[in-house]
Scaffold this motif. Structure first.
Motif, PDB file in Angstrom:
ATOM      1  N   ARG A 353       0.829  -1.210   0.000  1.00 50.17           N
ATOM      2  CA  ARG A 353       0.000   0.000   0.000  1.00 50.17           C
ATOM      3  C   ARG A 353       0.862   1.256   0.000  1.00 50.17           C
ATOM      4  O   ARG A 353       0.622   2.192  -0.775  1.00 50.17           O
ATOM      5  N   GLN A 354       1.864   1.280   0.865  1.00 44.43           N
ATOM      6  CA  GLN A 354       2.708   2.475   0.939  1.00 44.43           C
ATOM      7  C   GLN A 354       3.459   2.717  -0.366  1.00 44.43           C
ATOM      8  O   GLN A 354       3.491   3.840  -0.868  1.00 44.43           O
ATOM      9  N   ASN A 355       4.046   1.667  -0.927  1.00 49.87           N
ATOM     10  CA  ASN A 355       4.814   1.822  -2.166  1.00 49.87           C
ATOM     11  C   ASN A 355       3.922   2.179  -3.338  1.00 49.87           C
ATOM     12  O   ASN A 355       4.271   3.023  -4.179  1.00 49.87           O
ATOM     13  N   PHE A 356       2.746   1.559  -3.405  1.00 53.28           N
ATOM     14  CA  PHE A 356       1.830   1.810  -4.513  1.00 53.28           C
ATOM     15  C   PHE A 356       1.315   3.250  -4.476  1.00 53.28           C
ATOM     16  O   PHE A 356       1.334   3.957  -5.485  1.00 53.28           O
ATOM     17  N   GLU A 357       0.864   3.689  -3.310  1.00 52.24           N
ATOM     18  CA  GLU A 357       0.332   5.048  -3.201  1.00 52.24           C
ATOM     19  C   GLU A 357       1.421   6.085  -3.467  1.00 52.24           C
ATOM     20  O   GLU A 357       1.151   7.126  -4.090  1.00 52.24           O
ATOM     21  N   LYS A 358       2.625   5.803  -3.020  1.00 53.87           N
ATOM     22  CA  LYS A 358       3.723   6.743  -3.281  1.00 53.87           C
ATOM     23  C   LYS A 358       3.977   6.881  -4.774  1.00 53.87           C
ATOM     24  O   LYS A 358       4.144   7.994  -5.297  1.00 53.87           O
ATOM     25  N   GLU A 359       3.987   5.756  -5.491  1.00 47.42           N
ATOM     26  CA  GLU A 359       4.240   5.820  -6.930  1.00 47.42           C
ATOM     27  C   GLU A 359       3.101   6.505  -7.664  1.00 47.42           C
ATOM     28  O   GLU A 359       3.321   7.343  -8.545  1.00 47.42           O
ATOM     29  N   VAL A 360       1.855   6.184  -7.286  1.00 44.42           N
ATOM     30  CA  VAL A 360       0.697   6.763  -7.982  1.00 44.42           C
ATOM     31  C   VAL A 360       0.633   8.263  -7.759  1.00 44.42           C
ATOM     32  O   VAL A 360       0.505   9.060  -8.708  1.00 44.42           O
ATOM     33  N   TYR A 361       0.708   8.690  -6.502  1.00 45.62           N
ATOM     34  CA  TYR A 361       0.444  10.096  -6.205  1.00 45.62           C
ATOM     35  C   TYR A 361       1.677  10.988  -6.304  1.00 45.62           C
ATOM     36  O   TYR A 361       1.576  12.207  -6.111  1.00 45.62           O
ATOM     37  N   SER A 362       2.809  10.402  -6.616  1.00 49.16           N
ATOM     38  CA  SER A 362       3.957  11.229  -6.973  1.00 49.16           C
ATOM     39  C   SER A 362       4.084  11.370  -8.495  1.00 49.16           C
ATOM     40  O   SER A 362       4.903  12.165  -8.982  1.00 49.16           O
ATOM     41  N   ALA A 363       3.266  10.648  -9.232  1.00 47.57           N
ATOM     42  CA  ALA A 363       3.280  10.759 -10.697  1.00 47.57           C
ATOM     43  C   ALA A 363       2.608  12.061 -11.118  1.00 47.57           C
ATOM     44  O   ALA A 363       1.619  12.492 -10.504  1.00 47.57           O
ATOM     45  N   PRO A 364       3.107  12.721 -12.141  1.00 40.82           N
ATOM     46  CA  PRO A 364       2.495  13.980 -12.589  1.00 40.82           C
ATOM     47  C   PRO A 364       1.088  13.765 -13.126  1.00 40.82           C
ATOM     48  O   PRO A 364       0.813  12.771 -13.802  1.00 40.82           O
ATOM     49  N   VAL A 365       0.199  14.708 -12.807  1.00 48.22           N
ATOM     50  CA  VAL A 365      -1.182  14.646 -13.284  1.00 48.22           C
ATOM     51  C   VAL A 365      -1.248  15.131 -14.726  1.00 48.22           C
ATOM     52  O   VAL A 365      -0.646  16.156 -15.074  1.00 48.22           O
ATOM     53  N   VAL A 366      -1.961  14.395 -15.573  1.00 48.63           N
ATOM     54  CA  VAL A 366      -2.125  14.768 -16.981  1.00 48.63           C
ATOM     55  C   VAL A 366      -3.610  14.816 -17.314  1.00 48.63           C
ATOM     56  O   VAL A 366      -4.446  14.315 -16.559  1.00 48.63           O
ATOM     57  N   THR A 367      -3.932  15.412 -18.440  1.00 48.80           N
ATOM     58  CA  THR A 367      -5.336  15.540 -18.837  1.00 48.80           C
ATOM     59  C   THR A 367      -5.768  14.331 -19.663  1.00 48.80           C
ATOM     60  O   THR A 367      -4.941  13.624 -20.263  1.00 48.80           O
ATOM     61  N   PHE A 368      -7.062  14.131 -19.684  1.00 48.94           N
ATOM     62  CA  PHE A 368      -7.619  13.040 -20.489  1.00 48.94           C
ATOM     63  C   PHE A 368      -7.268  13.231 -21.961  1.00 48.94           C
ATOM     64  O   PHE A 368      -6.911  12.281 -22.665  1.00 48.94           O
ATOM     65  N   GLU A 369      -7.344  14.461 -22.448  1.00 51.40           N
ATOM     66  CA  GLU A 369      -7.055  14.746 -23.860  1.00 51.40           C
ATOM     67  C   GLU A 369      -5.618  14.392 -24.207  1.00 51.40           C
ATOM     68  O   GLU A 369      -5.343  13.851 -25.284  1.00 51.40           O
ATOM     69  N   ALA A 370      -4.679  14.694 -23.296  1.00 49.32           N
ATOM     70  CA  ALA A 370      -3.277  14.393 -23.562  1.00 49.32           C
ATOM     71  C   ALA A 370      -3.048  12.890 -23.683  1.00 49.32           C
ATOM     72  O   ALA A 370      -2.277  12.422 -24.527  1.00 49.32           O
ATOM     73  N   VAL A 371      -3.735  12.125 -22.819  1.00 44.33           N
ATOM     74  CA  VAL A 371      -3.602  10.666 -22.890  1.00 44.33           C
ATOM     75  C   VAL A 371      -4.268  10.130 -24.147  1.00 44.33           C
ATOM     76  O   VAL A 371      -3.691   9.326 -24.897  1.00 44.33           O
TER      77      VAL A 371
END
Length: 443
Positions: A353-371
Motif C-alpha cells: 500500500r505504501q509503495n503503490f500510493e507513493k508511486e501513484v500520487y507522486s506521478a504527474p497529473v495529466v489531462t484526459f485529452e493528452a492521454v
C-alpha cells in the motif's frame, strides 16, 4: 525404508546393552568361596578352583568388566556410524531433507462443451507433477458427448458428475438467468467435493473454456504460501481484466498487483475461505456476490500484469458479454517466470500500500485529452484523475479499459486506482489523494 532400518539398529543396540547389563549383574551377584551356596570341593574342581586371594579375584573381575564395557562402547560407536549412513543429515543430503511440496488440485468446471479437451490438454501438457497438481473435472448438465471426452483421459483426471440435474424454480423475471442458478449450484457442490469429500486444503478453479500459460502452475505454487500467511488476501487470480495486448507491459511479465476486485477466471481459494463462504453461498450470480463488501470484507486478491489464462468460449450463459470487445484480445503470457524463486514480500499489505500510493500520487497529473491523443512526453508513469462515477466511466470507456464497477469497485482496481498501459506509458486512473473507501452506489 530408511526410518525402518534406523529403528532396527536402535532396537538391536538396546537389546545388546540390556543383555550385557543383565550379564554383569549376574556376575557381580555370583557367590564367593565360603558364602552360603558355594560349590563343594568336587564341584570346585570341575569348574576351576578359585584363588585364596579374594581381593585379587575381585580386581581381576573388575578388569574383565572394564574390558567388556570398553568393547561394548566400541560396538555402539560402530552402530552409530552405520546409522548415519542409513539416515543422512539435512546438511549432507538436502534432497532427502527437503520439505514436502503442497498438493494443489486444479478444479475444471465443465458442462456441455466438448471443447473442454482444449482446456484439459493444456493443463496436462504443462503441469510439472501429477501428484502435486491433480486435475479434477466436475461436470454438470449430464451431456453425454462431454462426459465421453472427459472419460477418455482415464486416470489422468478425476471425473466428477454433479448428481442434481433437476430444474430450478426462479422468479419470472429471472427465467432468462436460469443458467446462472445452475452454475452457482454446480460450484457449491464441486467445491464441497474438493474440500470436504477429497479433503484438500486449497484449489485452483478454472472453467472449461480457459487455456493456461506456461507458468500457470509455477504462479499458483509461489502464491500459495503468501495466500496462507496474509489475512488481508483471500484469493489469487491468473486474470487481468484490462490485460489486452497494448494495455499491458509485455516486458514485466513478473509484475503482480493487489486488487480489490475479485477477478475470477483461474483463481485460487483456501479451505478456510470456503468454510466462511459455503453456508451463505448464493443461489445465482456467485461471482458478483463475491464482489460485495459483505464477502470481500476489505480483503484483496493478487492478479498479474499479464494474464495467465485466456478464454476461448464465446458461447455460454453470458451470451458472449464483453467477449468480442475485450476478452478475445486478452494477452496470454508466453514467458516462463520463475515465481517460486522471486521475493514476493512486496505484496504484503502495508509494504504494498505504501509503495503503490507513493508511486501513484507522486506521478504527474495529466489531462484526459493528452492521454487520448498521445501527447504525453517522458517515460511515465502518469496520473489521470477522476472525481465521480461519471468521469471514471467516461475516461475508462474512451481509453479502452473496462468501465463497469461492482459494488463501487472498478475492474482490476486497488484503492480506486486502475493501472494500464497507453501507447507504451504507464497510466494510473486514480481518485484524488486521500481516498478512503468505495461507494457501493457506483455500480
Amino acid at each position: 525404508m530408511l526410518r525402518k532400518r534406523g529403528s532396527v539398529i536402535f532396537c538391536g543396540a538396546f537389546l545388546f546393552v540390556t543383555w550385557n547389563a543383565i550379564l554383569v549383574l549376574l556376575l557381580w551377584g555370583r557367590p564367593q568361596p565360603g558364602q552360603p551356596g558355594e560349590a563343594g570341593p568336587e564341584q570346585g574342581a570341575a569348574v576351576g578352583s578359585p584363588s585364596s586371594d579374594v581381593v585379587g579375584d575381585v580386581l581381576r573381575m573388575a578388569d574383565t568388566f572394564e574390558a567388556e564395557l570398553e568393547r561394548q562402547k566400541e560396538i555402539l560407536l560402530e552402530i552409530k556410524n552405520h546409522q548415519s549412513l542409513w539416515e543422512p543429515s539435512n546438511r549432507d543430503n538436502p534432497k532427502v531433507a527437503a520439505p514436502r511440496q503442497p498438493v494443489i488440485p486444479v478444479l475444471v468446471i465443465a458442462c456441455n462443451r466438448v471443447t473442454v479437451r482444449r482446456c484439459v490438454d493444456k493443463l496436462l501438457q504443462l503441469r510439472p507433477s501429477a501428484d502435486r497438481f491433480p486435475i479434477i473435472v466436475s461436470q454438470d448438465c449430464g451431456h453425454a458427448e462431454t462426459a465421453q471426452v472427459i472419460r477418455s483421459y482415464g486416470d489422468k483426471v478425476t471425473h466428477l458428475q454433479q448428481p442434481d440435474l433437476s430444474d430450478i424454480a426462479v422468479r419470472p423475471e429471472h427465467k432468462k438467468f436460469k443458467g446462472y442458478y445452475k452454475i452457482s449450484r454446480h460450484y457449491h457442490w464441486a467445491l464441497n467435493q474438493v474440500f470436504r469429500t477429497l479433503s484438500h486444503s486449497s484449489v485452483v478453479i478454472v472453467e472449461d473454456d480457459l487455456e493456461v500459460a506456461p507458468d500457470f502452475f509455477e504462479y499458483f505454487q509461489a502464491m500459495l504460501p503468501l495466500l496462507k500467511s496474509e489475512p488481508s488476501l483471500w484469493c489469487v487470480s491468473a486474470w487481468n481484466d484490462n490485460g489486452r495486448d497494448g494495455y499491458v507491459d509485455p516486458g514485466r511479465a513478473d509484475l503482480l498487483y493487489r486488487t480489490d476486485f475479485f477477478p475470477g477466471l483461474g483463481w485460487m481459494l483456501l479451505k478456510e475461505a470456503w468454510e466462511e463462504l459455503e453456508p451463505k453461498w448464493p443461489a445465482s450470480f456467485w461471482d458478483d456476490w463475491m464482489r460485495q463488501p459483505e464477502q470481500r470484507r476489505g480483503r484483496a486478491c493478487v492478479r498479474p500484469e499479464v494474464s495467465r489464462t485466456l478464454t476461448f468460449g464465446r458461447q455460454g450463459v453470458s451470451l458472449g458479454q464483453f467477449y468480442d470487445k475485450y476478452l478475445r484480445y486478452i494477452k496470454l503470457n508466453t514467458e516462463f517466470v520463475p515465481f517460486t524463486k522471486l521475493d514476493l514480500s512486496y505484496l504484503k499489505e502495508e509494504t504494498y500500500r505504501q509503495n503503490f500510493e507513493k508511486e501513484v500520487y507522486s506521478a504527474p497529473v495529466v489531462t484526459f485529452e493528452a492521454v487520448k491523443q498521445g501527447q504525453l512526453t517522458g517515460p511515465g508513469p502518469f496520473r489521470l484523475q477522476y472525481s465521480s462515477k461519471e468521469s471514471f466511466k467516461m475516461m475508462a470507456k474512451n481509453l479502452g479499459i473496462m468501465d463497469d464497477l461492482k459494488s463501487g469497485v472498478p475492474r482490476a482496481g486497488y484503492r480506486g486506482v486502475v493501472s494500464f498501459m497507453s501507447r507504451g506509458r504507464r497510466i494510473y486512473l486514480a481518485p484524488p489523494p486521500g481516498w478512503s473507501r468505495y461507494d457501493p452506489t457506483w455500480s
